[in-house]
Design an enzyme around this catalytic site. Structure first.
Site, PDB file in Angstrom:
ATOM      1  N   GLY A  46     -42.217  91.198 121.793  1.00 21.85           N
ATOM      2  CA  GLY A  46     -41.339  90.126 122.241  1.00 21.85           C
ATOM      3  C   GLY A  46     -40.251  90.699 123.119  1.00 21.85           C
ATOM      4  O   GLY A  46     -40.030  91.912 123.139  1.00 21.85           O
ATOM      5  N   GLN A  51     -31.816  91.078 126.694  1.00 20.15           N
ATOM      6  CA  GLN A  51     -32.129  92.509 126.712  1.00 20.15           C
ATOM      7  C   GLN A  51     -32.242  93.065 128.132  1.00 20.15           C
ATOM      8  O   GLN A  51     -32.169  94.276 128.322  1.00 20.15           O
ATOM      9  CB  GLN A  51     -33.440  92.774 125.957  1.00 20.15           C
ATOM     10  CG  GLN A  51     -33.310  92.548 124.466  1.00 20.15           C
ATOM     11  CD  GLN A  51     -34.641  92.709 123.767  1.00 20.15           C
ATOM     12  OE1 GLN A  51     -35.431  91.779 123.736  1.00 20.15           O
ATOM     13  NE2 GLN A  51     -34.909  93.880 123.224  1.00 20.15           N
ATOM     14  N   CYS A  91     -36.888  97.445 117.587  1.00 20.62           N
ATOM     15  CA  CYS A  91     -36.346  96.701 118.727  1.00 20.62           C
ATOM     16  C   CYS A  91     -36.367  97.606 119.945  1.00 20.62           C
ATOM     17  O   CYS A  91     -35.962  98.774 119.859  1.00 20.62           O
ATOM     18  CB  CYS A  91     -34.918  96.255 118.428  1.00 20.62           C
ATOM     19  SG  CYS A  91     -34.175  95.307 119.769  1.00 20.62           S
ATOM     20  N   LEU A  92     -36.801  97.078 121.066  1.00 18.71           N
ATOM     21  CA  LEU A  92     -36.829  97.866 122.306  1.00 18.71           C
ATOM     22  C   LEU A  92     -35.421  98.266 122.730  1.00 18.71           C
ATOM     23  O   LEU A  92     -35.253  99.240 123.459  1.00 18.71           O
ATOM     24  CB  LEU A  92     -37.506  97.060 123.416  1.00 18.71           C
ATOM     25  CG  LEU A  92     -39.002  96.770 123.180  1.00 18.71           C
ATOM     26  CD1 LEU A  92     -39.513  95.777 124.212  1.00 18.71           C
ATOM     27  CD2 LEU A  92     -39.822  98.054 123.203  1.00 18.71           C
ATOM     28  N   HIS A 134     -36.161  87.172 115.598  1.00 19.65           N
ATOM     29  CA  HIS A 134     -35.536  88.379 116.162  1.00 19.65           C
ATOM     30  C   HIS A 134     -35.081  88.103 117.606  1.00 19.65           C
ATOM     31  O   HIS A 134     -33.968  88.486 117.987  1.00 19.65           O
ATOM     32  CB  HIS A 134     -36.579  89.508 116.089  1.00 19.65           C
ATOM     33  CG  HIS A 134     -36.219  90.796 116.741  1.00 19.65           C
ATOM     34  ND1 HIS A 134     -36.047  91.972 116.036  1.00 19.65           N
ATOM     35  CD2 HIS A 134     -36.033  91.130 118.053  1.00 19.65           C
ATOM     36  CE1 HIS A 134     -35.758  92.951 116.887  1.00 19.65           C
ATOM     37  NE2 HIS A 134     -35.745  92.472 118.114  1.00 19.65           N
ATOM     38  N   GLU A 135     -35.918  87.411 118.376  1.00 21.83           N
ATOM     39  CA  GLU A 135     -35.576  87.146 119.788  1.00 21.83           C
ATOM     40  C   GLU A 135     -34.440  86.119 119.909  1.00 21.83           C
ATOM     41  O   GLU A 135     -33.571  86.254 120.775  1.00 21.83           O
ATOM     42  CB  GLU A 135     -36.799  86.655 120.571  1.00 21.83           C
ATOM     43  CG  GLU A 135     -38.019  87.557 120.543  1.00 21.83           C
ATOM     44  CD  GLU A 135     -37.750  89.010 120.840  1.00 21.83           C
ATOM     45  OE1 GLU A 135     -36.739  89.325 121.478  1.00 21.83           O
ATOM     46  OE2 GLU A 135     -38.558  89.849 120.399  1.00 21.83           O
ATOM     47  N   HIS A 138     -31.271  87.806 119.530  1.00 24.75           N
ATOM     48  CA  HIS A 138     -30.817  88.455 120.774  1.00 24.75           C
ATOM     49  C   HIS A 138     -30.055  87.462 121.652  1.00 24.75           C
ATOM     50  O   HIS A 138     -29.017  87.797 122.221  1.00 24.75           O
ATOM     51  CB  HIS A 138     -32.003  88.986 121.578  1.00 24.75           C
ATOM     52  CG  HIS A 138     -32.506  90.336 121.161  1.00 24.75           C
ATOM     53  ND1 HIS A 138     -31.712  91.457 121.162  1.00 24.75           N
ATOM     54  CD2 HIS A 138     -33.728  90.752 120.757  1.00 24.75           C
ATOM     55  CE1 HIS A 138     -32.426  92.508 120.777  1.00 24.75           C
ATOM     56  NE2 HIS A 138     -33.663  92.101 120.523  1.00 24.75           N
TER      57      HIS A 138
END
Ligand code: GNR
Ligand code: NI
Length: 180
Positions: A46, A51, A91-92, A134-135, A138
């Site tokens: 995702g 981000q 997480c990226l 999670h997204e 963000h």
């Protein structure tokens, strides 16, 4: 399409609250394409616009094994939640760090616009449900490490700050080792 740079914790820009998209126009569709390319390149499941330093409420996911199931959510809202689940998250924007959270609903119903601007609803469970939550975090300036203890979060911050300091920028001029 363009691959974008992913911000990394503790970058303060990751704390920005994203604004709702007013109209799903070509610039939003371009953002969606760039998010998908960036997510696939980074091998994530995702990616949220936050981000890549774009503070609009847009996120993409692909939790399929063969990476052929891109999903796009513009102005996503969770309208129903059921149960809770414990899952390991990464997480990226927090590279190399994985920890288990019990912060997510097990099953959710999401309402959003697709990339044509058409509203849809989706029921999700498993990794997709965790990923969407999670997204959306963000988009609200929240990171999975915020659910960990302050002790753990500080350790993670110091580790990433050090890794960042030690990282050699692409295109840097080669220098002799200081020990030689
Ligand atoms: O690639 C990712 N994997 C992942 C695993 C468990 C829970 C959430 C995620 S999302 C993450 C990509 C990312 O950082 N999205 O914001
Ligand atoms: Ni993330």
């Amino acid at each position: 399409m363009a691959k974008l740079t992913i911000l990394e914790y503790p970058d303060p820009r990751l704390r920005t609250k994203a604004q709702p998209v007013e109209a799903v126009d070509d610039s939003v569709r371009r953002l969606v394409e760039d998010l998908l390319e960036t997510m696939y390149e980074a091998k994530g499941v995702g990616l949220a616009a936050t981000q890549v330093n774009v503070h609009q409420r847009v996120l993409v996911t692909d939790v399929s094994a063969d990476r052929t199931d891109p999903r796009v959510f513009v102005n996503p809202q969770i309208i129903e939640r059921e149960g809770s689940t414990e899952a390991e998250e990464g997480c990226l924007s927090v590279p190399g760090i994985f920890d288990t959270l019990r912060a997510r609903s097990e099953k959710i119903r999401v309402r959003a616009l697709d990339r044509a601007g058409v509203p849809f609803e989706l029921e999700a469970d498993g990794l997709l449900a965790v990923c969407i939550q999670h997204e959306i975090d963000h988009l609200d300036g929240k990171l999975f490490v915020d659910y960990l203890s302050e002790l753990k979060r500080n350790r993670i911050r110091k580790k990433l700050e050090k890794e960042r300091r030690d990282r050699v920028p692409v295109g840097a001029t080669p220098t002799r080792s200081p020990v030689l």
